[in-house]
Design a protein around this motif. Structure first.
Motif, PDB file in Angstrom:
ATOM      1  N   MET A 148      -0.061   0.181   6.230  1.00 49.44           N
ATOM      2  CA  MET A 148      -1.574  -0.556   5.733  1.00 49.44           C
ATOM      3  C   MET A 148      -1.772   1.161   4.658  1.00 49.44           C
ATOM      4  O   MET A 148      -1.757   1.118   4.203  1.00 49.44           O
ATOM      5  N   ILE A 149      -2.252   1.741   6.244  1.00 49.79           N
ATOM      6  CA  ILE A 149      -2.711   3.099   6.257  1.00 49.79           C
ATOM      7  C   ILE A 149      -1.766   3.549   4.439  1.00 49.79           C
ATOM      8  O   ILE A 149      -2.848   4.273   3.766  1.00 49.79           O
ATOM      9  N   VAL A 150      -0.652   3.545   4.480  1.00 46.87           N
ATOM     10  CA  VAL A 150       0.237   4.994   3.841  1.00 46.87           C
ATOM     11  C   VAL A 150      -0.228   3.868   2.460  1.00 46.87           C
ATOM     12  O   VAL A 150      -0.418   4.457   1.201  1.00 46.87           O
ATOM     13  N   PHE A 151       0.158   2.919   2.659  1.00 50.64           N
ATOM     14  CA  PHE A 151       0.410   2.005   1.549  1.00 50.64           C
ATOM     15  C   PHE A 151      -1.074   1.558   0.676  1.00 50.64           C
ATOM     16  O   PHE A 151      -1.170   2.130  -0.861  1.00 50.64           O
ATOM     17  N   GLY A 152      -2.220   1.400   1.914  1.00 47.35           N
ATOM     18  CA  GLY A 152      -3.429   1.231   1.154  1.00 47.35           C
ATOM     19  C   GLY A 152      -4.172   2.185   0.306  1.00 47.35           C
ATOM     20  O   GLY A 152      -4.765   2.247  -0.790  1.00 47.35           O
ATOM     21  N   MET A 153      -3.742   3.472   0.786  1.00 52.00           N
ATOM     22  CA  MET A 153      -4.660   4.595   0.348  1.00 52.00           C
ATOM     23  C   MET A 153      -3.479   5.008  -0.703  1.00 52.00           C
ATOM     24  O   MET A 153      -4.169   5.764  -1.811  1.00 52.00           O
ATOM     25  N   MET A 154      -2.012   5.460  -0.652  1.00 54.74           N
ATOM     26  CA  MET A 154      -1.211   6.311  -1.034  1.00 54.74           C
ATOM     27  C   MET A 154      -0.023   5.240  -2.498  1.00 54.74           C
ATOM     28  O   MET A 154      -0.078   5.999  -3.265  1.00 54.74           O
ATOM     29  N   GLY A 155      -0.090   4.132  -2.246  1.00 57.09           N
ATOM     30  CA  GLY A 155       0.544   3.131  -3.296  1.00 57.09           C
ATOM     31  C   GLY A 155       1.990   3.955  -2.648  1.00 57.09           C
ATOM     32  O   GLY A 155       3.098   3.772  -3.472  1.00 57.09           O
ATOM     33  N   VAL A 156       2.171   4.302  -1.171  1.00 61.57           N
ATOM     34  CA  VAL A 156       3.688   4.529  -0.658  1.00 61.57           C
ATOM     35  C   VAL A 156       3.961   3.153  -0.364  1.00 61.57           C
ATOM     36  O   VAL A 156       3.292   3.101   1.203  1.00 61.57           O
ATOM     37  N   ILE A 157       5.426   3.185  -1.001  1.00 62.42           N
ATOM     38  CA  ILE A 157       6.223   1.900   0.477  1.00 62.42           C
ATOM     39  C   ILE A 157       7.237   3.030   0.483  1.00 62.42           C
ATOM     40  O   ILE A 157       8.459   3.243   0.570  1.00 62.42           O
ATOM     41  N   ASN A 158       6.633   3.293   1.794  1.00 62.63           N
ATOM     42  CA  ASN A 158       7.350   4.081   2.985  1.00 62.63           C
ATOM     43  C   ASN A 158       8.472   2.753   3.434  1.00 62.63           C
ATOM     44  O   ASN A 158       7.834   2.303   4.654  1.00 62.63           O
ATOM     45  N   PHE A 164      -9.274   1.313  13.886  1.00 56.16           N
ATOM     46  CA  PHE A 164     -10.716   0.205  13.294  1.00 56.16           C
ATOM     47  C   PHE A 164     -12.172   1.567  13.401  1.00 56.16           C
ATOM     48  O   PHE A 164     -12.582   1.567  11.953  1.00 56.16           O
ATOM     49  N   TRP A 165     -11.816   2.172  13.967  1.00 57.13           N
ATOM     50  CA  TRP A 165     -13.215   2.504  14.208  1.00 57.13           C
ATOM     51  C   TRP A 165     -13.082   4.162  14.353  1.00 57.13           C
ATOM     52  O   TRP A 165     -13.981   4.193  12.490  1.00 57.13           O
ATOM     53  N   LEU A 166     -11.888   4.414  13.356  1.00 54.30           N
ATOM     54  CA  LEU A 166     -12.206   5.963  12.740  1.00 54.30           C
ATOM     55  C   LEU A 166     -12.155   5.957  11.409  1.00 54.30           C
ATOM     56  O   LEU A 166     -12.689   5.851  10.208  1.00 54.30           O
ATOM     57  N   PHE A 167     -11.579   4.159  10.540  1.00 59.96           N
ATOM     58  CA  PHE A 167     -11.598   3.732   9.269  1.00 59.96           C
ATOM     59  C   PHE A 167     -13.000   3.709   8.944  1.00 59.96           C
ATOM     60  O   PHE A 167     -13.123   3.843   7.618  1.00 59.96           O
ATOM     61  N   VAL A 168     -13.478   2.566   9.964  1.00 57.07           N
ATOM     62  CA  VAL A 168     -14.828   2.063   9.598  1.00 57.07           C
ATOM     63  C   VAL A 168     -16.185   2.330   9.507  1.00 57.07           C
ATOM     64  O   VAL A 168     -17.485   2.797   8.915  1.00 57.07           O
ATOM     65  N   ARG A 169     -16.039   3.640  10.960  1.00 57.25           N
ATOM     66  CA  ARG A 169     -17.304   4.094  11.326  1.00 57.25           C
ATOM     67  C   ARG A 169     -17.440   5.167  11.503  1.00 57.25           C
ATOM     68  O   ARG A 169     -18.494   6.154  11.742  1.00 57.25           O
ATOM     69  N   THR A 170     -16.788   6.037  10.852  1.00 53.87           N
ATOM     70  CA  THR A 170     -16.667   7.809  10.854  1.00 53.87           C
ATOM     71  C   THR A 170     -16.534   8.212   9.433  1.00 53.87           C
ATOM     72  O   THR A 170     -16.260   7.629   8.394  1.00 53.87           O
ATOM     73  N   LYS A 171     -17.274   9.753   9.060  1.00 54.91           N
ATOM     74  CA  LYS A 171     -17.089   9.995   8.474  1.00 54.91           C
ATOM     75  C   LYS A 171     -15.383  10.181   7.261  1.00 54.91           C
ATOM     76  O   LYS A 171     -15.734   9.852   6.452  1.00 54.91           O
ATOM     77  N   PHE A 172     -14.431  10.780   8.178  1.00 62.58           N
ATOM     78  CA  PHE A 172     -13.335  10.444   7.907  1.00 62.58           C
ATOM     79  C   PHE A 172     -12.792   8.921   7.030  1.00 62.58           C
ATOM     80  O   PHE A 172     -12.378   9.309   5.996  1.00 62.58           O
ATOM     81  N   GLY A 173     -13.455   8.250   7.870  1.00 61.36           N
ATOM     82  CA  GLY A 173     -13.186   7.051   7.416  1.00 61.36           C
ATOM     83  C   GLY A 173     -13.586   6.474   6.415  1.00 61.36           C
ATOM     84  O   GLY A 173     -13.218   5.197   4.709  1.00 61.36           O
ATOM     85  N   LEU A 174     -15.021   7.454   5.793  1.00 56.45           N
ATOM     86  CA  LEU A 174     -15.685   7.157   4.769  1.00 56.45           C
ATOM     87  C   LEU A 174     -14.974   7.292   3.453  1.00 56.45           C
ATOM     88  O   LEU A 174     -14.756   6.773   2.721  1.00 56.45           O
ATOM     89  N   MET A 175     -14.669   9.279   3.723  1.00 53.67           N
ATOM     90  CA  MET A 175     -14.430   9.050   2.825  1.00 53.67           C
ATOM     91  C   MET A 175     -12.848   8.634   2.502  1.00 53.67           C
ATOM     92  O   MET A 175     -12.034   8.289   1.125  1.00 53.67           O
ATOM     93  N   ALA A 176     -11.835   8.570   3.492  1.00 55.80           N
ATOM     94  CA  ALA A 176     -10.220   7.638   3.249  1.00 55.80           C
ATOM     95  C   ALA A 176     -10.765   6.597   2.163  1.00 55.80           C
ATOM     96  O   ALA A 176      -9.762   5.947   1.438  1.00 55.80           O
TER      97      ALA A 176
END
Length: 286
Positions: A26-36, A153-165
């Motif tokens: 999901m991280i790879v496909f949702g962010m980059m459109g890469v079907i790995n 979930f915490w990394l991508f929802v609650r952190t600065k990195f997640g906000l930028m992602a």
């Protein structure tokens, strides 16, 4: 009831591992459109790292630490050499990563041989409460999976990195205009996704046969989980994984593996037909 509870717990452990694998996809496909298409092989490499660690006499926890690090390093090399050239080109990513998956399988065959390997259980014992008995390691596996899913979930929802992602996912051009290094975000998100696959492979290695074909058994359900749950919000993976993993595991026990697989595909087709964006695809992650 003593027979039903272990079946439900087995289904829950399968669902949690499936969600862990699907989160990386999901991280790879949702962010980059890469079907790995090589994600299953990265899962497989994580299991083989655990096999190698056990052969070297290293503690199980050391293998758990090495697996995501080794697979993340592979992910970094793959991103730098291949993936960064084909972002947001789904057809190209399918062909490129499919070829990569074949190459990784052959590399494993040349290194370890085509036969299956096994990893001993790090905790050999069962929890017994009256007539109820269940392997302790499966309970540990479920707890570890819950913690890893919650941490992701915490990394991508609650952190600065997640906000930028999430900004890069939603509006890549706007994010770049605001000073976010989108290329760097793509790279490290891909590495995190591959590390999750490697860790999932290491965790499940003591419970299944480790062989060059094992990745396919989790790749296809992982993609189905994303399609059913929705490729937008991370929570879609939980919904999709619960449906695909639960139906597949429970029906395989109660009816047959073939009937379970047919039913899973029928359910996936119906949901995709009625809700092409997935069950939660129309909602925004918060």
């Amino acid at each position: 009831m003593s027979e039903l509870i272990p079946i439900i717990l087995d289904a829950s452990s399968y669902i949690l591992i499936l969600v862990l694998v699907a989160l990386g996809l999901m991280i790879v496909f949702g962010m980059m459109g890469v079907i790995n298409m090589a994600h299953g092989e990265l899962f497989m490499i994580g299991a083989y790292v655990m096999v190698l660690a056990q052969d070297m006499g290293l503690p199980f926890l050391v293998g758990l630490l090495l697996a995501p690090l080794v697979v993340a390093f592979f992910g970094l090399l793959i991103e730098m050499a291949l993936i960064r050239h084909i972002y947001h080109r789904p057809l190209d990513t399918i062909l490129a990563t499919w070829g990569l998956s074949i190459a990784l399988k052959q590399l494993v065959v040349l290194t370890f041989g085509p036969e299956s390997q096994s990893v001993p259980l790090p905790v050999d014992g069962s929890l017994e409460i009256g007539a109820f008995s269940y392997p302790v390691y499966r309970l540990i596996l479920m707890l570890a999976s819950i913690l890893l899913i919650g941490g992701t979930f915490w990394l991508f929802v609650r952190t600065k990195f997640g906000l930028m992602a999430r900004a890069v996912i939603a509006r890549p051009a706007t994010a770049a205009a605001l000073g976010i290094d989108t290329r760097r975000m793509y790279r490290w998100s891909f590495v995190i996704g591959t590390a999750l696959a490697g860790l999932a492979g290491a965790l499940v290695a003591p419970l299944i046969s480790v062989d060059p074909q094992m990745g396919l058994g989790y790749l296809v359900p992982g993609f189905l989980s994303i399609l059913v749950g929705g490729a937008g919000p991370l929570a879609g993976v939980l919904a999709g994984g619960a449906i695909i993993g639960g139906v597949n595991n429970l029906l395989a026990v109660w009816i047959s593996p073939v009937a379970a697989l047919i039913t899973v595909y029928i359910i996936a087709i119906l949901i995709i037909r009625l809700k092409p964006e997935g069950l939660l695809g129309g909602r925004r992650a918060r």
